[in-house]
Design a protein around this motif. Sequence first.
Motif, PDB file in Angstrom:
ATOM      1  N   PRO A 101      -1.585   3.207  20.703  1.00 23.77           N
ATOM      2  CA  PRO A 101      -1.524   4.180  19.656  1.00 23.77           C
ATOM      3  C   PRO A 101      -2.964   3.900  18.733  1.00 23.77           C
ATOM      4  N   ALA A 102      -3.006   4.849  17.998  1.00 23.32           N
ATOM      5  CA  ALA A 102      -4.288   4.898  16.992  1.00 23.32           C
ATOM      6  C   ALA A 102      -3.944   3.490  16.198  1.00 23.32           C
ATOM      7  N   LYS A 103      -5.059   2.993  15.849  1.00 23.54           N
ATOM      8  CA  LYS A 103      -5.041   1.663  15.255  1.00 23.54           C
ATOM      9  C   LYS A 103      -6.204   1.247  14.559  1.00 23.54           C
ATOM     10  N   HIS A 104      -6.245   0.607  13.484  1.00 20.81           N
ATOM     11  CA  HIS A 104      -7.160  -0.200  12.905  1.00 20.81           C
ATOM     12  C   HIS A 104      -7.268  -1.498  13.284  1.00 20.81           C
ATOM     13  N   VAL A 105      -8.642  -2.174  13.586  1.00 21.64           N
ATOM     14  CA  VAL A 105      -8.777  -3.600  13.935  1.00 21.64           C
ATOM     15  C   VAL A 105      -9.869  -4.213  13.124  1.00 21.64           C
ATOM     16  N   PHE A 106      -9.761  -5.524  12.934  1.00 20.15           N
ATOM     17  CA  PHE A 106     -10.986  -6.378  12.447  1.00 20.15           C
ATOM     18  C   PHE A 106     -11.538  -6.830  13.471  1.00 20.15           C
TER      19      PHE A 106
END
Length: 215
Positions: A146-151
């Motif tokens: 799924p769409a995600k934010h990652v560091f």
Amino acid sequence: MLAVNGNRLVTKSVFTRNFKMTAILKTIASAFTSSGIETPSYTVVRKNEDYEERAYPATMWVSTTEKGMDHSYSVRQGFWKLFNYIQGKNEKDMKIDMTAPVATRILPGAGPNCENTFTVSFFIGKKHEGNPPKPTNPDVFLEEWPAKHVFVRSFGGFANDDKWIDHSQALANSLQKNDEPIAQDYYYTAGYDSPFKMFNRTNEVWFEKQKSQEH
């Protein structure tokens, strides 16, 4: 006479194995070094001296899971299964272009002597993302992320187990210091280059941002 014939058979067998391995390595090198190798698109949300936050859209991947203590060995085992898939070991006997990165989701074991779970993944590019061929190896599976934010923390050179651990810990410390909301149970490693590339290598470690905190 039998000994001589036996030695000849062994020599021929070794030569055949070496020839096949050389051909495989050339295929891998060609796959990684082709111009315009495809990577997942993303947007940089913000960046500081230690890491950056990226927003990725939903993407399709082909994956396999390995259990073990050793990151390098487990990723190598998973890589071959996935490489065979893109070389035609699928229901359509279809060859698929190599992409980057080779991403590995790591779920650490419950204790220091417990096996970790490594899910090794190849990105499925735009040409095949809508209808990728099904794997024929039961250990290999398709999955949509799924769409995600990652560091993300990046580093160069040749990565080994110690470097993966050191950079993952450094990223975790930076995120904790800045009170960043992250998934605590797992993290990712991402390698972008062929083992034959000597310079300007790119390696990354990722922590996923908690979905409830994304904006």
